[in-house]
Design an enzyme around this catalytic site. Structure first.
Site, PDB file in Angstrom:
ATOM      1  N   ASN A   1      -2.654  96.551  44.445  1.00 50.29           N
ATOM      2  CA  ASN A   1      -2.887  97.597  45.440  1.00 50.29           C
ATOM      3  C   ASN A   1      -1.764  97.549  46.477  1.00 50.29           C
ATOM      4  O   ASN A   1      -1.602  96.544  47.168  1.00 50.29           O
ATOM      5  CB  ASN A   1      -4.262  97.347  46.077  1.00 50.29           C
ATOM      6  CG  ASN A   1      -4.631  98.448  47.030  1.00 50.29           C
ATOM      7  OD1 ASN A   1      -3.782  98.883  47.807  1.00 50.29           O
ATOM      8  ND2 ASN A   1      -5.866  98.909  46.991  1.00 50.29           N
TER       9      ASN A   1
ATOM     10  N   HIS B   1      -1.161  98.180  51.392  1.00 50.55           N
ATOM     11  CA  HIS B   1      -0.859  97.302  52.527  1.00 50.55           C
ATOM     12  C   HIS B   1       0.621  97.363  52.920  1.00 50.55           C
ATOM     13  O   HIS B   1       0.974  97.124  54.063  1.00 50.55           O
ATOM     14  CB  HIS B   1      -1.287  95.871  52.201  1.00 50.55           C
ATOM     15  CG  HIS B   1      -2.709  95.813  51.697  1.00 50.55           C
ATOM     16  ND1 HIS B   1      -3.789  95.782  52.539  1.00 50.55           N
ATOM     17  CD2 HIS B   1      -3.210  95.842  50.453  1.00 50.55           C
ATOM     18  CE1 HIS B   1      -4.899  95.770  51.811  1.00 50.55           C
ATOM     19  NE2 HIS B   1      -4.570  95.815  50.547  1.00 50.55           N
TER      20      HIS B   1
ATOM     21  N   HIS C   1      -4.404 104.182  47.490  1.00 55.98           N
ATOM     22  CA  HIS C   1      -5.538 104.912  48.035  1.00 55.98           C
ATOM     23  C   HIS C   1      -5.000 105.978  48.986  1.00 55.98           C
ATOM     24  O   HIS C   1      -4.444 105.652  50.030  1.00 55.98           O
ATOM     25  CB  HIS C   1      -6.446 103.907  48.785  1.00 55.98           C
ATOM     26  CG  HIS C   1      -7.702 104.490  49.328  1.00 55.98           C
ATOM     27  ND1 HIS C   1      -8.691 103.705  49.890  1.00 55.98           N
ATOM     28  CD2 HIS C   1      -8.154 105.763  49.412  1.00 55.98           C
ATOM     29  CE1 HIS C   1      -9.698 104.470  50.285  1.00 55.98           C
ATOM     30  NE2 HIS C   1      -9.384 105.733  50.019  1.00 55.98           N
TER      31      HIS C   1
ATOM     32  N   ARG D   1      -5.964 108.118  51.554  1.00 55.52           N
ATOM     33  CA  ARG D   1      -7.124 108.344  52.432  1.00 55.52           C
ATOM     34  C   ARG D   1      -7.051 109.716  53.082  1.00 55.52           C
ATOM     35  O   ARG D   1      -5.964 110.264  53.281  1.00 55.52           O
ATOM     36  CB  ARG D   1      -7.150 107.281  53.533  1.00 55.52           C
ATOM     37  CG  ARG D   1      -7.689 105.942  53.066  1.00 55.52           C
ATOM     38  CD  ARG D   1      -7.740 104.968  54.227  1.00 55.52           C
ATOM     39  NE  ARG D   1      -8.534 103.810  53.883  1.00 55.52           N
ATOM     40  CZ  ARG D   1      -9.824 103.649  54.190  1.00 55.52           C
ATOM     41  NH1 ARG D   1     -10.465 104.572  54.882  1.00 55.52           N
ATOM     42  NH2 ARG D   1     -10.467 102.567  53.828  1.00 55.52           N
TER      43      ARG D   1
ATOM     44  N   ARG E   1      -3.804 107.183  56.597  1.00 55.60           N
ATOM     45  CA  ARG E   1      -3.393 106.092  57.500  1.00 55.60           C
ATOM     46  C   ARG E   1      -2.337 105.174  56.886  1.00 55.60           C
ATOM     47  O   ARG E   1      -1.640 104.486  57.590  1.00 55.60           O
ATOM     48  CB  ARG E   1      -4.589 105.276  57.946  1.00 55.60           C
ATOM     49  CG  ARG E   1      -5.164 104.404  56.861  1.00 55.60           C
ATOM     50  CD  ARG E   1      -6.149 103.409  57.412  1.00 55.60           C
ATOM     51  NE  ARG E   1      -7.380 104.038  57.820  1.00 55.60           N
ATOM     52  CZ  ARG E   1      -8.540 103.389  57.866  1.00 55.60           C
ATOM     53  NH1 ARG E   1      -8.593 102.117  57.554  1.00 55.60           N
ATOM     54  NH2 ARG E   1      -9.636 104.008  58.239  1.00 55.60           N
TER      55      ARG E   1
ATOM     56  N   GLU F   1      -7.126 105.482  44.130  1.00 55.16           N
ATOM     57  CA  GLU F   1      -8.425 105.338  44.816  1.00 55.16           C
ATOM     58  C   GLU F   1      -8.605 106.533  45.724  1.00 55.16           C
ATOM     59  O   GLU F   1      -7.657 106.965  46.388  1.00 55.16           O
ATOM     60  CB  GLU F   1      -8.423 104.086  45.691  1.00 55.16           C
ATOM     61  CG  GLU F   1      -8.645 102.820  44.959  1.00 55.16           C
ATOM     62  CD  GLU F   1      -8.683 101.659  45.944  1.00 55.16           C
ATOM     63  OE1 GLU F   1      -8.942 101.878  47.143  1.00 55.16           O
ATOM     64  OE2 GLU F   1      -8.426 100.544  45.510  1.00 55.16           O
TER      65      GLU F   1
ATOM     66  N   THR G   1     -11.782  99.381  52.637  1.00 53.95           N
ATOM     67  CA  THR G   1     -13.000  99.857  51.990  1.00 53.95           C
ATOM     68  C   THR G   1     -14.070  98.771  52.072  1.00 53.95           C
ATOM     69  O   THR G   1     -13.849  97.643  51.633  1.00 53.95           O
ATOM     70  CB  THR G   1     -12.715 100.193  50.510  1.00 53.95           C
ATOM     71  OG1 THR G   1     -11.532 100.980  50.462  1.00 53.95           O
ATOM     72  CG2 THR G   1     -13.874 100.950  49.900  1.00 53.95           C
TER      73      THR G   1
ATOM     74  N   GLU H   1     -15.742  99.647  38.828  1.00 57.62           N
ATOM     75  CA  GLU H   1     -15.055  98.526  39.471  1.00 57.62           C
ATOM     76  C   GLU H   1     -16.098  97.869  40.366  1.00 57.62           C
ATOM     77  O   GLU H   1     -16.573  98.473  41.335  1.00 57.62           O
ATOM     78  CB  GLU H   1     -13.849  98.985  40.285  1.00 57.62           C
ATOM     79  CG  GLU H   1     -13.154  97.787  40.942  1.00 57.62           C
ATOM     80  CD  GLU H   1     -11.853  98.119  41.657  1.00 57.62           C
ATOM     81  OE1 GLU H   1     -11.125  99.038  41.220  1.00 57.62           O
ATOM     82  OE2 GLU H   1     -11.564  97.446  42.664  1.00 57.62           O
TER      83      GLU H   1
ATOM     84  N   HIS I   1     -11.704  93.462  45.463  1.00 54.18           N
ATOM     85  CA  HIS I   1     -11.941  93.347  46.895  1.00 54.18           C
ATOM     86  C   HIS I   1     -12.078  91.883  47.318  1.00 54.18           C
ATOM     87  O   HIS I   1     -12.947  91.174  46.829  1.00 54.18           O
ATOM     88  CB  HIS I   1     -13.168  94.111  47.395  1.00 54.18           C
ATOM     89  CG  HIS I   1     -13.185  94.168  48.902  1.00 54.18           C
ATOM     90  ND1 HIS I   1     -12.499  95.124  49.616  1.00 54.18           N
ATOM     91  CD2 HIS I   1     -13.733  93.349  49.807  1.00 54.18           C
ATOM     92  CE1 HIS I   1     -12.643  94.896  50.906  1.00 54.18           C
ATOM     93  NE2 HIS I   1     -13.391  93.811  51.054  1.00 54.18           N
TER      94      HIS I   1
HETATM   95  N1  PXP Z   1     -10.409  97.729  44.851  1.00 50.95           N
HETATM   96  C1  PXP Z   1     -10.777  98.692  45.707  1.00 50.95           C
HETATM   97  C2  PXP Z   1     -11.593  99.820  45.186  1.00 50.95           C
HETATM   98  C3  PXP Z   1     -10.389  98.645  47.065  1.00 50.95           C
HETATM   99  O1  PXP Z   1     -10.768  99.621  47.896  1.00 50.95           O
HETATM  100  C4  PXP Z   1      -9.583  97.589  47.498  1.00 50.95           C
HETATM  101  C5  PXP Z   1      -9.163  97.529  48.949  1.00 50.95           C
HETATM  102  O2  PXP Z   1      -8.169  98.428  49.204  1.00 50.95           O
HETATM  103  C6  PXP Z   1      -9.192  96.629  46.566  1.00 50.95           C
HETATM  104  C7  PXP Z   1      -9.641  96.701  45.257  1.00 50.95           C
HETATM  105  C8  PXP Z   1      -8.287  95.496  46.933  1.00 50.95           C
HETATM  106  O3  PXP Z   1      -8.890  94.713  47.904  1.00 50.95           O
HETATM  107  P1  PXP Z   1      -8.058  93.579  48.624  1.00 50.95           P
HETATM  108  O4  PXP Z   1      -6.988  94.244  49.425  1.00 50.95           O
HETATM  109  O5  PXP Z   1      -9.076  92.885  49.461  1.00 50.95           O
HETATM  110  O6  PXP Z   1      -7.485  92.707  47.539  1.00 50.95           O
END
Ligand code: PXP
Length: 276
Positions: free
Chosen positions: A38, A41, A74, A76, A80, A101, A132, A182, A222
């Site tokens: 992901n 970040h 994602h 959004r 953001r 996402e 999330t 997921e 997550h």
């Molecule tokens: N899966 C989903 C659906 C998420 O919303 C997120 C958070 O953005 C993640 C995975 C990844 O989570 P993390 O950043 O805590 O590894």
């Protein structure tokens, strides 16, 4: 077949079989769970200064070189982190699976239908949350979710539901036509004591079994980190993990390609075959 899921009949088992160049170069045993990275970040850091660096599109390229089988972003509603500028560029640069996402908002569904990522993962979205938090309530929002699933599937996109590992939500996801669930691993990741962790692992294990019985492909994500991923990876049934924060945090010190490689090595070392 197109490189990012533009197949005639996209199906839940096709990702593995698709001729993704990066997957073939980097995935050892195709039955082991794969790594989705992901990259939101990275965009969060960029948006902190509203400038053009670091670029999440560069991050997608680096993550693929490190062994990611899937790039997750994602878009959004409040933009953001990932912005509209990023979406077509990611579509172009990502040669492995592209997972978008998204909330079930019609504007975002429209963008997804236009973009045609390999997969869309429907998530809950709240303005005030930092990330999330928890899964999508597919039971309460069934009508709106069902419309979004229909639109996305009509566009040939594989559709995933980010849900908590509860039987009711898993069974409802199958009824609503999702291909994938997921499962939210936050309950495990946030557990503070060994008994809490054990309980959360058991809940996840039961969730995976229910999902497989419902004919769903199972992903997880997550709060997974280098320190806590092994017991979840070792659970049979998961075919993909989506991990963001921990990888990007490590990348600050070792570089993104190396950070992805380290996480991928952990999944390869501890992962159980999805079909076991
Ligand atoms: N899966 C989903 C659906 C998420 O919303 C997120 C958070 O953005 C993640 C995975 C990844 O989570 P993390 O950043 O805590 O590894």
């Amino acid at each position: 077949m197109g490189q990012t899921g533009e197949s005639d009949k996209p199906g839940i088992f096709q990702h593995r079989a698709q001729p993704f160049i990066i997957c073939r170069l980097t995935t050892g045993d195709p039955s082991l769970p794969t790594l989705g990275v992901n990259i939101d970040h990275v965009a969060t850091v960029r948006q902190a200064r509203r400038t053009d660096e670091p670029d999440p599109v560069w991050a997608a390229a680096e993550a693929q070189l490190g062994g990611a089988s899937c790039i997750t972003f994602h878009l959004r509603e409040d933009r953001r982190h990932i912005t509209d500028r990023d979406v077509p560029l990611l579509k172009e640069v990502v040669v492995c699976k592209l997972n978008m996402e998204m909330a079930i908002a019609p504007e975002i569904v429209e963008i997804a239908v236009r973009t045609k990522p390999t997969q869309c993962c429907l998530v809950p979205e709240k303005r005030e949350e930092v990330t999330t938090e928890g899964g999508l309530d597919v039971v309460r929002l069934a009508d709106r979710v069902s419309e979004a699933v229909r639109r996305l599937k009509d566009a040939g996109i594989v559709v995933s539901a980010f849900i908590e590992p509860q039987a009711g939500h898993i069974e409802k996801s199958a009824q609503l036509g999702f291909d994938v669930v997921e499962l939210w691993t936050g309950g495990y990741a946030h557990a503070r004591t060994p008994p809490e962790r054990e309980k959360a692992l058991k809940t996840l294990h039961e969730g995976v079994r229910t999902a497989i019985q419902c004919g769903l492909e199972v992903h997880g994500g997550h709060g997974l980190t280098y320190r806590n991923v092994a017991p979840v990876a070792a659970m049979p049934g998961f075919s993909e993990f989506n991990i963001g924060h921990s990888i990007i945090a490590r990348a600050v010190f070792v570089g993104l390609r190396a950070a992805v490689r380290e996480m991928k090595d952990l999944l390869d070392r501890h992962g159980a075959p999805a079909s076991a």
